[in-house]
Design an enzyme around this catalytic site. Structure first.
Site, PDB file in Angstrom:
ATOM      1  N   HIS A   1      -9.221  65.846 -91.698  1.00  0.00           N
ATOM      2  CA  HIS A   1     -10.200  66.932 -91.658  1.00  0.00           C
ATOM      3  C   HIS A   1     -10.052  67.673 -90.336  1.00  0.00           C
ATOM      4  O   HIS A   1     -10.366  67.133 -89.280  1.00  0.00           O
ATOM      5  CB  HIS A   1     -11.621  66.359 -91.792  1.00  0.00           C
ATOM      6  CG  HIS A   1     -11.872  65.790 -93.145  1.00  0.00           C
ATOM      7  ND1 HIS A   1     -12.639  64.668 -93.366  1.00  0.00           N
ATOM      8  CD2 HIS A   1     -11.437  66.193 -94.366  1.00  0.00           C
ATOM      9  CE1 HIS A   1     -12.669  64.412 -94.667  1.00  0.00           C
ATOM     10  NE2 HIS A   1     -11.948  65.324 -95.292  1.00  0.00           N
TER      11      HIS A   1
ATOM     12  N   GLU B   1     -12.532  67.828 -87.367  1.00  0.00           N
ATOM     13  CA  GLU B   1     -12.921  66.583 -86.704  1.00  0.00           C
ATOM     14  C   GLU B   1     -11.993  66.283 -85.531  1.00  0.00           C
ATOM     15  O   GLU B   1     -11.257  65.308 -85.507  1.00  0.00           O
ATOM     16  CB  GLU B   1     -12.948  65.447 -87.736  1.00  0.00           C
ATOM     17  CG  GLU B   1     -14.037  65.690 -88.777  1.00  0.00           C
ATOM     18  CD  GLU B   1     -13.935  64.811 -90.017  1.00  0.00           C
ATOM     19  OE1 GLU B   1     -14.766  64.979 -90.927  1.00  0.00           O
ATOM     20  OE2 GLU B   1     -13.037  63.957 -90.080  1.00  0.00           O
TER      21      GLU B   1
ATOM     22  N   HIS C   1     -11.845  59.556 -88.381  1.00  0.00           N
ATOM     23  CA  HIS C   1     -12.617  60.756 -88.747  1.00  0.00           C
ATOM     24  C   HIS C   1     -13.681  61.062 -87.702  1.00  0.00           C
ATOM     25  O   HIS C   1     -13.909  60.280 -86.782  1.00  0.00           O
ATOM     26  CB  HIS C   1     -13.323  60.537 -90.098  1.00  0.00           C
ATOM     27  CG  HIS C   1     -12.422  60.660 -91.282  1.00  0.00           C
ATOM     28  ND1 HIS C   1     -12.475  61.701 -92.160  1.00  0.00           N
ATOM     29  CD2 HIS C   1     -11.418  59.846 -91.724  1.00  0.00           C
ATOM     30  CE1 HIS C   1     -11.556  61.543 -93.100  1.00  0.00           C
ATOM     31  NE2 HIS C   1     -10.907  60.419 -92.858  1.00  0.00           N
TER      32      HIS C   1
ATOM     33  N   GLU D   1     -15.393  56.411 -88.236  1.00  0.00           N
ATOM     34  CA  GLU D   1     -16.141  57.646 -87.982  1.00  0.00           C
ATOM     35  C   GLU D   1     -16.632  57.656 -86.536  1.00  0.00           C
ATOM     36  O   GLU D   1     -17.265  56.714 -86.083  1.00  0.00           O
ATOM     37  CB  GLU D   1     -17.366  57.716 -88.902  1.00  0.00           C
ATOM     38  CG  GLU D   1     -17.036  57.720 -90.387  1.00  0.00           C
ATOM     39  CD  GLU D   1     -16.683  59.105 -90.921  1.00  0.00           C
ATOM     40  OE1 GLU D   1     -16.660  60.059 -90.112  1.00  0.00           O
ATOM     41  OE2 GLU D   1     -16.439  59.214 -92.133  1.00  0.00           O
TER      42      GLU D   1
HETATM   43 ZN   LIG Z   1     -13.727  63.395 -92.107  1.00  0.00          ZN
END
Ligand SMILES: [Zn+2]
Length: 1125
Positions: free
Chosen positions: A808, A811, A905, A990
């Site tokens: 992504h 990010e 992420h 994350e």
């Molecule tokens: Zn992500």
């Protein structure tokens, strides 16, 4: 027991209603008194019990019977009404029951009869109020003329009978929850009547004695405004102006609070909706990609673009539905959870990955010859920085131009301390640092922007001295051309000279960074818009501040003030400029450089800003670009702003954000990089901005743009910035930028920094992206100890670890974590050495280079979320995913599936760092599946890595980890690698965009150091995981023991402390603590301000109290004042 009693007592006399005698009346009265006393004592349980035994019906029937007698006995009716109200409040079906028993009609008739008898009327209104709590019953009351009756009671303005007026207004508000009633009110012209009435109350009630009446009037307006016709009537009646002017001077008046917040809701609701000021919702950058037909969404605003009025009358008492929704997404199909699907491609295709895993096939001699050769790099003008910075500590400054031999011994000397020692040092010092935060704040002289973080001498004196900032043409240096020869400028030579001069002055204290190399790499990065410029911060480099910045404390009422400012544009438009000053959609320059407004620019790698509109002198509306080939995902921003004046607060509003909430409401700040500061020796991205909030605005995306979903709302991120210098060039971004070119430069420098006799570092191309950019694949391990068969065998047999990141593009935090991991893995830290000697790391540091380059937030050039493509990736559509999966398949086919797979992420809604993993048992258990999970065997090892990280990494918390397999995530890397490759430790890691709310970094926002440290700690966690496993070799254990023993005491102590203190927190961390200001980022506020049982109960009690004390009703006194004992 009381219920039976009621039933018996009240229902019995009913048998012969026609012949009720005075003794009947007396006995009913006695029963009512007894009941009242019984129900007033104790808890609501008694009332609920009575309701369950048919108590409501009995009371309602009694009312109907009494009311239908020729001359109703108010001596009984009044206490009966009070009891009805008390019971009715607790009976969810009360309205329905009243309707069925025809109690509505009789009550309305009684009310009409008593229009001039305030006491009797008051009692009827109490009953109506509980009836009206059901929307269907309310609608029926409306049909029967209840609203006309109430309107007659409340208008015109008078201060007599305020008690009755209050209840009448409240009943009216309750009735208006029904759409049909609201429609009726609009048709009868009540909107302007209500507005005048509100204005009268506002003007006369100077001591705020009648807040409830004012609030109830606003509630009426709020309910009416739920209808489109209601909003139109409101606007036509000057509703915006009236409510705005009555409130603008009371925004911070605490007494006015209940009124102000409602006014705000109504203003937001009625603010005319309009489309975003964009020519098209599609991205400003078009890319012809295979398999996508680009259709231009229509931009004409249609009726469907606005939420339609819902015709249905629905009671909202089913409240527990939402909670289950999340669980519905859980995968409960055991087959899907535990079966392993076959290959998604022909098996012989896997052969191509052999070349990417040379370590499995090649012999040591080949390796040696390969690394003995010259590395053959084009621009070797760099790499002065051979020490390995640990993420844990800010690197020390090195002198400029130190001519060290690249692989000399010095490098090893510099890093003697193991990162293990960092663990404890970091833990303890950070702990102290965070405790000392207020002091730190003071000596940093932090203005509201958080500037001057580094003023304590982190700069480089000689550079600073030799550089006078005014010798630089900021506009020229702040965004440099990649190559003078490409330039269409008339002065290419001068630009080249400026660049040369600039780079010569560059403070070379930024580890693993080199502007020359960056510039060379930038020329090779291919962008859709063919960027020619480089953003200064990416070229010059970023030096993290010496300590993390605290989260921004949210000032109470900031959102309210900002929204009023927005509404003011409509009501007092005299200072509104509304001039477009920047737009990607216009090929020509929009502003003359002479004008004194800000200048914007975003046409550089990872840049995202589509349009800027000067709204007022120091306020700008900004619009972000949608992801290429899409119409959505506006969140990431990165742009240059120049032409500012120092010490002036500029307000920026990004008005087309998409997510419904943001960490910007909870202490997060955007980041800023000042070119002048950088030239003065402080090349640093810092958190900046104040008066930050994030809320729903009045803009809508057209239905076509929102993919058919009608009138999707937009959100505003607003923040103020005071720039440190006049005529500076500053860059503002959502998060610390990390471009594709930065990665390629970093990899080149890393490769040159290692000692090839010890470290096996191989950088190759996994595949090319749709945009034509190479997607790098990195292999890191240790060279075999010797070329003896044993050593070569050990080399080939090392287990794999696979790490990926940045699928992504928005990010960027994931890239900083990856940067930390890479630097640690090649470092001379003893733990890193052990890791290399025992594992082969396969790393794909950027799975979506195109997205990163073009400033996307989430997607690839095809407009797809690549992390939803892992189930069936196609080589020509999602090449990076196809080949990443292919590589994993290949390893799996050789029986070498990785021990751990992790995809890095960034998380925009939560704080801290945490892992998502996969567990069949936890998923079934959470979904309350009927499948007997105990019969399934599952390796619980997926929990060990997060547990280790919880103890090791300051930013990490086990409390936010989850191991559930969601249906909606079936096509993510984590789930596919777990299911298809059988990797039980398959994770998504994350990292918050914001910071931590636990551990040593509690209350701090992440800087790049903390993110990089997290990357190093992740790798260290992999080592700890191995040490705990049964397969851990004796040799590794012994060597680790030696390494660990030196730190053992402190580490043990620390780990112990962590595990004991964490055990209680681990269960569930509250995601966000309650905020000082109730954050109403949405217009459709879910909090219902209409008051429940308590208020009506209180009114009735007060009434009864006054009666008992023989007081006359003091109609002219407000309730509030009386309520004070
Ligand atoms: Zn992500």
């Amino acid at each position: 027991m009381p219920g039976c009693f009621v039933h018996h007592c009240i229902v019995s006399p009913r048998r012969k209603p026609k012949h009720r005698s005075s003794s009947d009346s007396e006995s009913i009265l006695t029963i009512l008194q007894v009941l009242d006393e019984l129900l007033s004592a104790g808890t609501d349980r008694r009332i609920h019990y009575m309701i369950s035994k048919g108590g409501s019906e009995a009371l309602l029937q009694t009312l109907v019977d009494l009311a239908r007698t020729e001359s109703p006995d108010y001596g009984i009716l009044l206490p009966l009404f009070r009891l009805l109200a008390k019971v009715g409040l607790r009976d969810k079906k009360f309205g329905q029951k009243a309707l069925e028993l025809e109690a509505l009609d009789v009550t309305l008739i009684l009310a009409r009869k008593n229009l001039s008898h305030s006491q009797n009327l008051l009692h009827c209104l109490w009953a109506l109020r509980v009836f009206a709590s059901s929307v269907t019953t309310g609608a029926m009351l409306g049909v029967n003329g209840a609203m006309e009756l109430l309107f007659k009671v409340i208008t015109p303005y008078t201060q007599t009978c305020t008690r009755t007026i209050r209840v009448a207004t409240e009943v009216l508000a309750a009735l208006l929850k029904s759409k049909s009633n609201s429609r009726r009110a609009v048709n009868r012209g009540y909107v302007s009547g209500l507005l005048r009435l509100y204005q009268d109350w506002h003007c006369h009630d100077t001591v705020h004695a009648y807040m409830q009446i004012r609030r109830a009037l606003l509630l009426c307006l709020k309910h009416i405004a739920a209808l489109r016709s209601g909003r139109e009537a409101f606007l036509a009646a000057q509703g915006m102006e009236i409510l705005f002017s009555t409130t603008q001077n009371c925004l911070d008046n605490k007494t006015m609070e209940p009124v102000t917040s409602l006014v705000l809701q109504i203003l937001r609701q009625c603010y005319p909706k309009c489309l975003l000021p964009l020519v098209t919702a599609s991205s400003a950058y078009a890319f012809p990609v295979p398999g996508v037909i680009v259709s231009e969404p229509s931009c004409v605003l249609t009726e469907e673009d606005f939420e339609d009025d819902d015709e249905g009358e629905v009671d909202k008492d089913s409240d527990s539905e939402d909670l289950k929704e999340e669980d519905n997404d859980l995968e409960t199909d055991v087959n899907k959870l535990s079966s392993k699907p076959g290959l998604d491609r022909p098996e012989d295709e896997l052969k191509q990955y052999e070349a990417m895993c040379l370590e499995l096939s090649c012999s040591f001699e080949e390796l040696e010859s390969r690394f003995g050769d010259d590395l053959n790099f084009e621009e070797i003008e760099c790499a002065n920085h051979y020490y390995i910075p640990t993420a844990a500590a800010s690197p020390k400054h090195h002198g400029l131009n130190k001519d060290q031999s690249p692989w000399g011994l010095e490098r090893e000397d510099i890093v003697q301390a193991s990162i293990l020692s960092m663990v404890k040092i970091e833990r303890s010092t950070v702990h102290l640092a965070s405790k000392k935060r207020p002091a730190m704040k003071a000596d940093q002289n932090v203005d509201s922007n958080g500037l001057r973080i580094d003023s304590s001498g982190n700069g480089i004196p000689d550079v600073q001295a030799s550089m006078k900032e005014d010798t630089w043409d900021i506009d020229a240096v702040s965004c440099l051309r990649m190559s003078a020869s490409f330039s269409n400028s008339t002065r290419p030579k001068e630009i080249a000279k400026v660049t040369e001069k600039l780079l010569q002055t560059h403070p070379k204290d930024i580890p693993f960074h080199n502007p020359y190399l960056y510039m060379a790499n930038a020329r090779r990065s291919r962008s859709v818009a063919d960027f020619k410029m480089m953003a200064f911060p990416d070229l010059w480099g970023h030096h993290p501040p010496s300590s993390a910045q605290p989260m921004l404390e949210r000032k109470c009422g900031v959102q309210r003030i900002k929204i009023f400012e927005d509404v003011r544009r409509l009501i007092q438009p005299n200072d509104v400029i509304n001039k477009v000053v920047f737009s990607l959609d216009e090929p020509w320059p929009l502003q003359d450089t002479a004008s004194n407004c800000l200048r914007f620019f975003s046409k550089f790698e990872s840049g995202n800003l589509r349009k800027a509109i000067q709204v007022r002198e120091f306020e700008y509306d900004l619009l972000l670009n949608a992801d290429v080939s899409g119409t959505q995902n506006q969140q990431w921003f990165y742009f240059k702003v120049s032409g500012m004046r120092a010490a002036i607060p500029y307000r920026f509003n990004i008005i087309n954000c998409e997510k419904p909430n943001s960490q910007f409401n909870y202490g997060m700040q955007p980041v800023m990089y000042s070119v002048k500061e950088a030239l003065l020796g402080r090349p640093t991205w810092i958190r900046t901005g104040y008066e930050i909030c994030y809320y729903k605005n009045h803009y809508r995306q057209s239905a076509a743009a929102a993919g058919g979903a009608s009138g999707k709302g937009c959100y505003t991120l607003t923040f103020a910035v005071t720039f440190p210098h006049s005529e500076d060039a500053c860059y503002l971004a959502y998060h610390y930028p990390y471009t594709y070119t930065a990665l390629m430069t970093h990899l080149d420098i890393l490769e040159k920094s290692i000692n090839p006799k010890q470290v096996y570092f191989r950088q190759e191309v996994l595949c090319k992206t749709l945009g034509g950019n190479p997607c790098p694949l990195v292999t890191i391990t240790a060279m075999p100890e010797s070329n003896s068969d044993d050593h070569l065998e050990q080399f080939r047999q090392r287990p794999y670890q696979v790490i990926t990141a940045r699928v992504h593009p928005g990010e960027s935090n994931a890239s900083w974590v990856m940067k930390g991991a890479l630097e640690f893995l090649v470092s001379s830290d003893p733990a890193a050495r052990l890791l290399r000697e025992n594992f082969i790391f396969k790393i794909i540091p950027m799975l979506n280079p195109d997205g990163v380059i073009n400033g996307n937030h989430r997607c690839s050039l095809r407009g797809e979320d690549l992390n939803r493509q892992w189930l069936f990736p196609r080589a020509h559509l999602q090449p990076t995913i196809y080949h990443a999966k292919g590589l994993l398949y290949y390893l799996s086919s050789k029986g070498r599936s990785p021990t751990v797979f992790c995809d890095f992420h960034g998380h925009s809604q939560k704080k801290n760092v945490f892992l998502y993993g996969c567990s069949i048992k936890e998923t079934l258990c959470q979904a309350e599946s009927t499948v007997d999970a105990s019969t399934l065997s599952e390796d619980v090892s997926y929990r060990s890595l997060p547990k280790i990280l919880d103890k090791l990494a300051p930013a990490f918390t086990m409390g936010s980890c989850s191991f559930l397999v969601e249906k909606s995530r079936a096509s993510t890397a984590r789930v596919v690698v777990w299911r298809e490759m059988g990797v039980s430790r398959s994770y998504t890691m994350e990292s918050s965009y914001c910071g931590c709310n636990q551990g040593p970094y509690q209350g701090l926002q992440f800087g790049t150091s903390e993110l990089e440290e997290m990357g190093a700690m992740f790798c260290l966690g992999l080592l700890m995981l191995e040490l705990r496993s049964i397969s851990c070799s004796h040799q590794l254990l012994t060597r680790a023991a030696v390494l660990l023993n030196t730190e053992e005491e402190a580490l043990d102590h620390h780990l112990h402390r962590c595990s004991s203190s964490n055990s209680s927190i681990t269960t569930e961390l509250e995601d966000e603590p309650p905020c000082m200001e109730e954050i109403d980022y949405n217009t459709d506020s879910s909090s219902d301000p209409e008051g429940g049982c308590f208020e009506l109960d209180q009114q009735i009690q007060e009434y009864a109290f006054n009666m008992d004390n023989g007081k006359e009703e003091e109609e002219n006194l407000g309730w509030e004042r009386k309520a004070i004992p």
